[in-house]
Design a protein around this motif. Structure first.
Motif, PDB file in Angstrom:
ATOM      1  N   ASP C  84      20.468 -53.283  28.495  1.00 25.68           N
ATOM      2  CA  ASP C  84      19.630 -52.536  29.430  1.00 25.68           C
ATOM      3  C   ASP C  84      20.077 -52.768  30.871  1.00 25.68           C
ATOM      4  OD1 ASP C  84      18.201 -51.668  27.296  1.00 25.68           O
ATOM      5  OD2 ASP C  84      16.234 -52.243  28.100  1.00 25.68           O
ATOM      6  N   PHE C  88      21.492 -50.096  33.578  1.00 24.46           N
ATOM      7  CA  PHE C  88      20.962 -49.938  34.936  1.00 24.46           C
ATOM      8  C   PHE C  88      22.085 -50.060  35.970  1.00 24.46           C
ATOM      9  CE2 PHE C  88      19.254 -51.600  38.881  1.00 24.46           C
ATOM     10  CZ  PHE C  88      18.267 -50.675  39.147  1.00 24.46           C
ATOM     11  N   ASP C 197      16.110 -45.748  39.964  1.00 22.25           N
ATOM     12  CA  ASP C 197      15.052 -46.256  39.102  1.00 22.25           C
ATOM     13  C   ASP C 197      14.542 -45.180  38.143  1.00 22.25           C
ATOM     14  OD1 ASP C 197      13.245 -48.521  38.571  1.00 22.25           O
ATOM     15  OD2 ASP C 197      11.718 -47.026  39.108  1.00 22.25           O
ATOM     16  N   VAL C 199      16.055 -42.373  37.119  1.00 25.07           N
ATOM     17  CA  VAL C 199      17.059 -41.983  36.121  1.00 25.07           C
ATOM     18  C   VAL C 199      17.147 -43.053  35.024  1.00 25.07           C
ATOM     19  CG1 VAL C 199      19.514 -41.545  35.716  1.00 25.07           C
ATOM     20  CG2 VAL C 199      18.398 -40.603  37.746  1.00 25.07           C
ATOM     21  N   PHE C 200      17.083 -44.270  35.445  1.00 28.15           N
ATOM     22  CA  PHE C 200      17.154 -45.359  34.467  1.00 28.15           C
ATOM     23  C   PHE C 200      16.000 -45.262  33.460  1.00 28.15           C
ATOM     24  CE2 PHE C 200      15.887 -49.828  33.459  1.00 28.15           C
ATOM     25  CZ  PHE C 200      16.911 -50.060  32.547  1.00 28.15           C
ATOM     26  N   ARG C 201      14.806 -45.126  33.959  1.00 28.10           N
ATOM     27  CA  ARG C 201      13.645 -45.083  33.059  1.00 28.10           C
ATOM     28  C   ARG C 201      13.651 -43.834  32.177  1.00 28.10           C
ATOM     29  NH1 ARG C 201       8.640 -46.961  36.893  1.00 28.10           N
ATOM     30  NH2 ARG C 201       9.766 -48.658  37.912  1.00 28.10           N
ATOM     31  N   PHE C 202      13.914 -42.733  32.798  1.00 25.59           N
ATOM     32  CA  PHE C 202      13.946 -41.481  32.031  1.00 25.59           C
ATOM     33  C   PHE C 202      14.967 -41.593  30.903  1.00 25.59           C
ATOM     34  CE2 PHE C 202      14.864 -37.104  31.023  1.00 25.59           C
ATOM     35  CZ  PHE C 202      13.684 -36.411  31.269  1.00 25.59           C
ATOM     36  N   SER C 203      16.088 -42.187  31.213  1.00 27.36           N
ATOM     37  CA  SER C 203      17.143 -42.308  30.211  1.00 27.36           C
ATOM     38  C   SER C 203      16.761 -43.295  29.113  1.00 27.36           C
ATOM     39  CB  SER C 203      18.447 -42.756  30.879  1.00 27.36           C
ATOM     40  OG  SER C 203      18.862 -41.787  31.820  1.00 27.36           O
ATOM     41  N   LEU C 204      16.106 -44.352  29.508  1.00 31.79           N
ATOM     42  CA  LEU C 204      15.651 -45.303  28.481  1.00 31.79           C
ATOM     43  C   LEU C 204      14.779 -44.583  27.459  1.00 31.79           C
ATOM     44  CD1 LEU C 204      14.684 -48.705  30.158  1.00 31.79           C
ATOM     45  CD2 LEU C 204      16.634 -48.151  28.688  1.00 31.79           C
ATOM     46  N   GLY C 205      13.849 -43.792  27.957  1.00 32.21           N
ATOM     47  CA  GLY C 205      12.975 -43.035  27.069  1.00 32.21           C
ATOM     48  C   GLY C 205      13.750 -42.082  26.196  1.00 32.21           C
ATOM     49  N   LEU C 207      16.889 -42.193  25.311  1.00 33.67           N
ATOM     50  CA  LEU C 207      17.699 -42.899  24.317  1.00 33.67           C
ATOM     51  C   LEU C 207      16.838 -43.386  23.157  1.00 33.67           C
ATOM     52  CD1 LEU C 207      19.975 -44.961  26.740  1.00 33.67           C
ATOM     53  CD2 LEU C 207      20.657 -43.018  25.303  1.00 33.67           C
TER      54      LEU C 207
END
Lengths: 223, 223, 223, 223
Positions: C84, C88, C197, C199-205, C207
């Motif tokens: 993770d 990031f 921040d 983009v990171f969160r959106f992408s985590l979701g 994925l």
DNA sequence: AATGAATGAGCCTTCATTCAT
DNA sequence: GATGAATGAAGGCTCATTCAT
């Protein structure tokens, strides 16, 4: 080799004066000029920023060189010449500036180019009007004023000035048509002094008549 | 009725006279003319065979209409007018043909168009020279010959004729520049008769002087 | 001192980055660059052998400087970061390289220039692809592989990588249009960290969802 | 023969779309377009008034045809679709408009052309923004608002919208570069539905995550 | 090492003309 | 008889590049 020492810039201006004079602004192509001057078409844009810039330069050059070679007449107080002599000098200068062959290149076109501007001035002519033409006209009117005295109304002075200028300009520009309808006519540029002399005398007579009539009860019915 | 149902062909010629006069041949596009005349661009080619054909027609029309409205002066034997009156008529006709406002459309440009041709005749002008201008010049020279007598050499006659024509033409074409340098100047087309009168008188004086000097030992040194 | 006595060569590159980015290759003239950089037009050819040479240098410089200031993520075995954290870092580096304002000149154009190359790579981009972009992509795929496990097919990994990169790139390049249709939108270069921040969160979701569905009988009809 | 029935005007637009898309406005010459479309260079000026006019027409045509073939999503009250279905429709429409091969010519360039305008809008794009893009964005935000509920701040909604659009656009424009660095990648225009499906799912996950974190004490340190 | 002068290729545009109708 | 569509030729201008210094 004889023209080799002249810079490209100079050569373009001379060629352009001739060709613009012959064809007018619109009908002249920078390709004609470039070919005749032996330079690249792009040179015109390089040196003058475009066709219009070159044209403006041509106009300005004609007047600056013309008045430097054949200076205008001095105002009254600053010369010892009589008014008649000043008028003669004025007429000679005006005609020489337009058609004298010696001096600089592009002769044949020079007069025609100026006359075209006088008929239909372009943007490029504005500057020249202020710098050369208006003062020139002022000198003529002052000469006439001195010659004809105070009795003649301003209006008549102006009309007389136009009559004189009209002759000079037509001799400078109408060569083509005159030569065609009157083959016995003498070519202007080979007989400038005869022309100058004639215009001077004709104008003296004209001025005398206008002065005379302005003094009394002038009228056409007197005829 | 004669001007009411004006044909497309007629309308094109009138419009073209105006626009050619204003812009010159090259700078005028047939699209300008067609748009102004309310016809299709192809109409010019259809009616006149091309831009040059239209131009020739315009030039011809100017002269034919001009001389039909303001006829030339009759030769000596065929009129009862004195030589002076004939000169006056000649001058008035010449100026009216170039600048008279009434009569037909496209006035402002007409004079300029003719003057342009006089400076730099095109192919289209050849015909007009033979048909109108040469006879016109002959009339003038014969008038002058009668006025000045046989002592004056042919050369002087011709120069005097040019002096007179030069005035007429400049008044007709130089309006723009004159108005710009002399705001107090009276607009030609609103004061034609004053102009005509002035040119007539100025010329009478000029001719008298030339005649006088031709009689004796004319020379500038006499001044 | 390092930035004080900046060489002409250096100055040309910085100026060129800015102007190329703003106008694109074709619409940029070396005269613009030379004028802005205060050097002669011939200097570009002198230093870089031509416009294309300069462009190639600009592209190369953007990447070399970019990756030297915001290094790529280390492969798995060579760092102690979690997957993770590596994602990031990857996202932050990618965005910072494209739009971070501090660092070197010609910022505003930099991102757009790269994106243009991504849409439509030129010859100059080939070298950069091999040297920087391909390894960069490999790193991302390896991170995703670690995060999502072996169940997810290669194809999905790749698509997910593109989804992440697409966001980064659009934030870096679409500023103009976004600002125009959504005035309340926060300018990227002043809020980079918020963007990173997000983009990171959106992408985590994203994925997580892809991983989840790849595990079972993923399908849209499940929705 | 197959393309014969299309008018010259139509053919120019199609060709132009392709070539503008490939090279950009400046690097495209109307000679390329004319040659490819089998018409005279002057035809471009005849039909569209110039290169810029043609470009504007191309942009407008792309959007008008695009939205007429793949209409935008209906607002909430006017359709029976769930929010999820509306998002799916939105994503599919957006991608299809940019890259769907069937329908009209100039496919390969279409997407790239739009993306170029999004990076660096020209004058021609202003009209399109007002007419198509702004409403389009409004629809997306309203869908997201419905899906994520009122807890999510406006700012997050907007960022999420950009995340979704960024994916669509990159898939439509980045094909070249993706194909070069990942040969195993599936060409977009042959696998649109797979792409659409992926973007939809990835975005669902992203949105869920954003919504989740917006509800409580979202923070990166939580990771 | 660096530059100013000059060039040649190419581009957009204008415009008179043609042709089918 | 008259027109709208379409074209070919040519013009002004821009721009990367070269060369002598």
């Amino acid at each position: 080799m004889e023209q080799n020492q002249i810079s490209a810039r100079e050569r373009i201006i001379e060629t352009a004066t001739d060709i613009f004079g012959r064809n007018g602004f619109k009908a002249t192509t920078i390709r004609m000029i470039a070919a005749e001057a032996g330079v690249n078409v792009a040179a015109v844009n390089y040196y003058f920023g475009g066709k219009e810039g070159l044209y403006a330069e041509v106009i300005e050059t004609i007047f600056s060189k013309g008045f430097s070679r054949f200076p205008s007449v001095q105002p009254d107080g600053e010369t010892e010449m009589t008014a008649d002599e000043r008028l003669f000098t004025f007429i000679r200068g005006t005609i020489y500036r337009l058609v004298s062959p010696e001096g600089w290149g592009g002769i044949s076109g020079r007069g025609r180019l100026i006359v075209k501007e006088m008929i239909e001035p372009t943007e490029a002519f504005n500057h020249v009007i202020d710098k050369y033409i208006r003062p020139h006209k002022t000198v003529l009117v002052s000469i006439l004023s001195e010659m004809m005295g105070g009795d003649v109304p301003e209006q008549r002075l102006l009309l007389s000035a136009v009559s004189i200028l009209g002759q000079c300009i037509y001799y400078a520009s109408g060569t083509n048509i005159i030569a065609r309808i009157a083959p016995e006519y003498l070519p202007v540029d080979k007989n400038i002094d005869v022309i100058v002399d004639h215009v001077f005398r004709f104008s003296l007579g004209g001025l005398a008549r206008i002065k005379l009539e302005s003094g009394g009860t002038a009228a056409r019915e007197k005829l």
